[in-house]
Design a protein around this motif. Structure first.
Motif, PDB file in Angstrom:
ATOM      1  N   ARG A 171       0.742  -1.074   0.395  1.00 40.77           N
ATOM      2  CA  ARG A 171       0.228   0.209   0.018  1.00 40.77           C
ATOM      3  C   ARG A 171       0.983   1.276   0.054  1.00 40.77           C
ATOM      4  N   PHE A 172       0.206   2.340  -1.227  1.00 41.63           N
ATOM      5  CA  PHE A 172       1.619   3.586  -0.745  1.00 41.63           C
ATOM      6  C   PHE A 172       1.118   4.628   0.407  1.00 41.63           C
ATOM      7  N   ILE A 173       2.020   5.180   0.556  1.00 43.80           N
ATOM      8  CA  ILE A 173       2.384   5.819   1.520  1.00 43.80           C
ATOM      9  C   ILE A 173       2.559   6.822   1.380  1.00 43.80           C
ATOM     10  N   THR A 174       3.517   7.093   0.953  1.00 42.90           N
ATOM     11  CA  THR A 174       4.427   8.307   0.418  1.00 42.90           C
ATOM     12  C   THR A 174       5.975   8.860  -1.075  1.00 42.90           C
ATOM     13  N   CYS A 175       5.536   9.881  -1.391  1.00 47.14           N
ATOM     14  CA  CYS A 175       6.722   9.652  -1.773  1.00 47.14           C
ATOM     15  C   CYS A 175       7.042  11.170  -2.329  1.00 47.14           C
ATOM     16  N   TRP A 176       8.329  10.743  -2.440  1.00 45.39           N
ATOM     17  CA  TRP A 176       9.313  12.357  -2.800  1.00 45.39           C
ATOM     18  C   TRP A 176      10.622  12.835  -3.238  1.00 45.39           C
ATOM     19  N   GLY A 177      10.480  14.048  -4.146  1.00 51.71           N
ATOM     20  CA  GLY A 177      11.334  13.955  -5.719  1.00 51.71           C
ATOM     21  C   GLY A 177      10.644  14.732  -6.176  1.00 51.71           C
ATOM     22  N   SER A 178      11.984  15.258  -6.780  1.00 49.10           N
ATOM     23  CA  SER A 178      11.570  15.783  -8.337  1.00 49.10           C
ATOM     24  C   SER A 178      12.208  15.996  -9.605  1.00 49.10           C
ATOM     25  N   PRO A 179      12.464  16.384 -10.692  1.00 49.23           N
ATOM     26  CA  PRO A 179      13.359  16.296 -11.388  1.00 49.23           C
ATOM     27  C   PRO A 179      14.528  17.171 -11.333  1.00 49.23           C
ATOM     28  N   GLY A 180      16.232  17.029 -10.927  1.00 48.54           N
ATOM     29  CA  GLY A 180      16.341  18.453 -11.279  1.00 48.54           C
ATOM     30  C   GLY A 180      17.564  18.381 -10.507  1.00 48.54           C
ATOM     31  N   SER A 181      18.206  19.404  -9.725  1.00 46.86           N
ATOM     32  CA  SER A 181      19.243  19.226  -8.995  1.00 46.86           C
ATOM     33  C   SER A 181      19.774  20.490  -7.493  1.00 46.86           C
ATOM     34  N   GLU A 182      18.709  20.499  -7.445  1.00 45.35           N
ATOM     35  CA  GLU A 182      18.357  21.428  -6.300  1.00 45.35           C
ATOM     36  C   GLU A 182      18.459  20.598  -5.052  1.00 45.35           C
ATOM     37  N   PRO A 183      19.057  20.171  -3.960  1.00 45.15           N
ATOM     38  CA  PRO A 183      18.682  19.720  -2.554  1.00 45.15           C
ATOM     39  C   PRO A 183      17.373  18.802  -2.362  1.00 45.15           C
ATOM     40  N   GLY A 184      17.154  17.479  -2.192  1.00 42.54           N
ATOM     41  CA  GLY A 184      16.058  16.680  -2.643  1.00 42.54           C
ATOM     42  C   GLY A 184      15.187  16.274  -3.801  1.00 42.54           C
ATOM     43  N   GLN A 185      15.808  17.077  -4.688  1.00 44.78           N
ATOM     44  CA  GLN A 185      15.675  16.098  -5.965  1.00 44.78           C
ATOM     45  C   GLN A 185      16.931  15.475  -6.190  1.00 44.78           C
ATOM     46  N   PHE A 186      16.279  14.856  -7.951  1.00 41.03           N
ATOM     47  CA  PHE A 186      17.694  13.523  -8.439  1.00 41.03           C
ATOM     48  C   PHE A 186      16.788  13.923 -10.287  1.00 41.03           C
ATOM     49  N   ALA A 187      18.414  13.324 -10.552  1.00 40.70           N
ATOM     50  CA  ALA A 187      18.552  13.403 -11.461  1.00 40.70           C
ATOM     51  C   ALA A 187      19.338  11.541 -11.436  1.00 40.70           C
ATOM     52  N   ARG A 188      18.217  10.572 -11.674  1.00 41.19           N
ATOM     53  CA  ARG A 188      18.754   9.196 -11.599  1.00 41.19           C
ATOM     54  C   ARG A 188      19.476   9.084 -10.241  1.00 41.19           C
ATOM     55  N   ALA A 189      18.174   8.805  -9.981  1.00 43.82           N
ATOM     56  CA  ALA A 189      18.638   8.415  -8.280  1.00 43.82           C
ATOM     57  C   ALA A 189      18.853   6.480  -8.296  1.00 43.82           C
ATOM     58  N   ARG A 190      19.856   5.997  -8.617  1.00 46.23           N
ATOM     59  CA  ARG A 190      20.399   4.490  -8.886  1.00 46.23           C
ATOM     60  C   ARG A 190      20.020   2.930  -7.582  1.00 46.23           C
ATOM     61  N   ALA A 191      20.469   4.053  -6.789  1.00 46.99           N
ATOM     62  CA  ALA A 191      20.393   2.408  -5.512  1.00 46.99           C
ATOM     63  C   ALA A 191      20.039   3.264  -4.695  1.00 46.99           C
ATOM     64  N   LEU A 192      20.196   2.622  -3.401  1.00 50.70           N
ATOM     65  CA  LEU A 192      19.698   2.915  -1.944  1.00 50.70           C
ATOM     66  C   LEU A 192      20.270   2.255  -1.059  1.00 50.70           C
ATOM     67  N   ALA A 193      20.267   2.266   0.056  1.00 52.24           N
ATOM     68  CA  ALA A 193      20.900   1.974   0.907  1.00 52.24           C
ATOM     69  C   ALA A 193      20.234   2.788   2.216  1.00 52.24           C
ATOM     70  N   LEU A 194      19.833   1.920   3.709  1.00 48.64           N
ATOM     71  CA  LEU A 194      19.451   1.888   4.425  1.00 48.64           C
ATOM     72  C   LEU A 194      21.035   2.140   6.289  1.00 48.64           C
ATOM     73  N   GLY A 195      21.200   2.644   6.690  1.00 54.39           N
ATOM     74  CA  GLY A 195      22.429   3.058   7.089  1.00 54.39           C
ATOM     75  C   GLY A 195      21.860   2.705   8.609  1.00 54.39           C
ATOM     76  N   PRO A 196      23.173   2.146   9.203  1.00 57.63           N
ATOM     77  CA  PRO A 196      22.720   2.164  10.830  1.00 57.63           C
ATOM     78  C   PRO A 196      21.936   2.849  11.896  1.00 57.63           C
ATOM     79  N   ASP A 197      21.932   4.075  10.711  1.00 56.45           N
ATOM     80  CA  ASP A 197      21.520   5.546  12.036  1.00 56.45           C
ATOM     81  C   ASP A 197      20.061   5.482  11.493  1.00 56.45           C
ATOM     82  N   GLY A 198      19.313   4.690  10.479  1.00 56.18           N
ATOM     83  CA  GLY A 198      17.929   4.606  11.051  1.00 56.18           C
ATOM     84  C   GLY A 198      17.353   5.626   9.186  1.00 56.18           C
ATOM     85  N   LEU A 199      18.477   6.109   8.527  1.00 52.84           N
ATOM     86  CA  LEU A 199      18.494   6.888   7.795  1.00 52.84           C
ATOM     87  C   LEU A 199      19.182   6.646   6.292  1.00 52.84           C
ATOM     88  N   LEU A 200      17.985   6.859   5.294  1.00 48.74           N
ATOM     89  CA  LEU A 200      17.892   6.373   3.488  1.00 48.74           C
ATOM     90  C   LEU A 200      19.087   7.182   2.784  1.00 48.74           C
TER      91      LEU A 200
END
Length: 309
Positions: A171-200
């Motif tokens: 079930r969909f919860i939320t989404c974030w991001g948009s095309p661009g180079s500003e903080p919080g924007q993306f240009a090809r989000a290639r991979a993810l990792a969850l850190g031991p600090d609980g952050l993405l």
């Protein structure tokens, strides 16, 4: 000169080689522990390996350009089985990770979904499949990770430059991001990792940076800029943590692996362009095993290199 034992498609050969210096930035000068792989389409062979995941038993799941998912031990010995996603005429999967129950998450990129398989290659579930830009729909799925609470985080690029979050039932919860180079924007989000600090942690490839978010999508920090110097990046394609909480980033453009603190301080680089042991050609992915070794998909050399870094 020192020597190392290298494995090629399950066969071993003793190779005497000189030490190679790390390229691009300082701090590391060593050969890989093991190199294995041979270009081909038989079981155990590889053609441009593009993603890897390692489970709690140190089994390596690798998908290559032929769309085959194959299973190996940490020394590169083929364990089997080999399987593919149901259809790959439009393109191959480009992301693998391990779910919290130990099953394999496969980003079926061109089919706008991700699939869950057990270690025997049996599909358990599929999430998504409806292409689109609306919340809950998916574009090109590049990577998926699952947290300890069961939530899935899906990286998308192409028409959708964003991260989507789903619960354990899809079930969909939320989404974030948009095309661009500003903080919080993306240009090809290639991979993810969850850190031991609980952050993405997100490999924002074409912005040549790593962005760090809370699991609800709030931007915490980011680092990186185009270049070859320490701390700079060129097309970061994958990210993975070790048990000490240090982040490895594989750089497709710089043909190397760079290690960072979670705050983005460079701790050194390994690799550089080439075909010799310790050199890389357009690496796509990497993963860390229970021994703390890094397995690097040396993609255009059709092999895997295992390093201690």
């Amino acid at each position: 000169m020192p020597y190392r034992l290298f494995h090629f498609a399950g066969r071993a050969a003793l190779v005497v080689v000189a030490l190679l210096s790390a390229a691009g930035c300082g701090g590391v000068s060593s050969l890989p522990e093991v190199i294995w792989g041979r270009r081909g389409v038989q079981d155990g062979d590889l053609v441009r390996p593009r993603a890897i995941a390692i489970d709690a038993k140190d089994r390596l799941f690798i998908v290559d350009y032929t769309a085959r998912i194959q299973v190996y031990d940490r020394d590169g010995n083929y364990l089997g089985p080999t399987w593919t996603t149901p259809d790959y005429r439009d393109g191959r999967p480009s992301g693998l990770s391990i779910a919290r129950d130990g099953n394999l998450l496969v980003s079926d990129s061109h089919y706008h979904c991700f699939r869950i398989y057990n270690a025997a290659g049996v599909e358990r579930r599929r999430f998504g499949g409806q292409a689109g830009t609306a919340p809950g729909q998916l574009g090109y799925v590049s990577d998926v990770v699952q947290d300890d609470d069961g939530f899935f985080y899906v990286a998308e690029f192409g028409e959708n430059q964003r991260i989507s979050k789903f619960d354990s039932e899809g079930r969909f919860i939320t989404c974030w991001g948009s095309p661009g180079s500003e903080p919080g924007q993306f240009a090809r989000a290639r991979a993810l990792a969850l850190g031991p600090d609980g952050l993405l942690y997100v490999a924002d490839a074409c912005n040549h940076r790593v962005q760090v978010f809370t699991r609800n999508g709030e931007l915490v920090r980011y680092w990186g800029e185009p270049g070859e110097a320490p701390g700079q990046l060129s097309y970061p394609y994958d990210v993975a943590f070790n048990s000490a909480g240090e982040l490895y980033v594989v750089e497709y453009g710089n043909h190397r692996v760079q290690k960072f603190t979670p705050e983005g301080v460079s701790l050194g680089c390994w690799g550089g362009p080439g075909q010799a042991p310790g050199r890389l050609h357009c690496p796509w992915a990497l993963a860390v095993d229970s021994h703390g070794c890094v397995h690097v998909m040396d993609s255009d050399n059709h092999r895997v290199q295992r390093i201690r870094f």
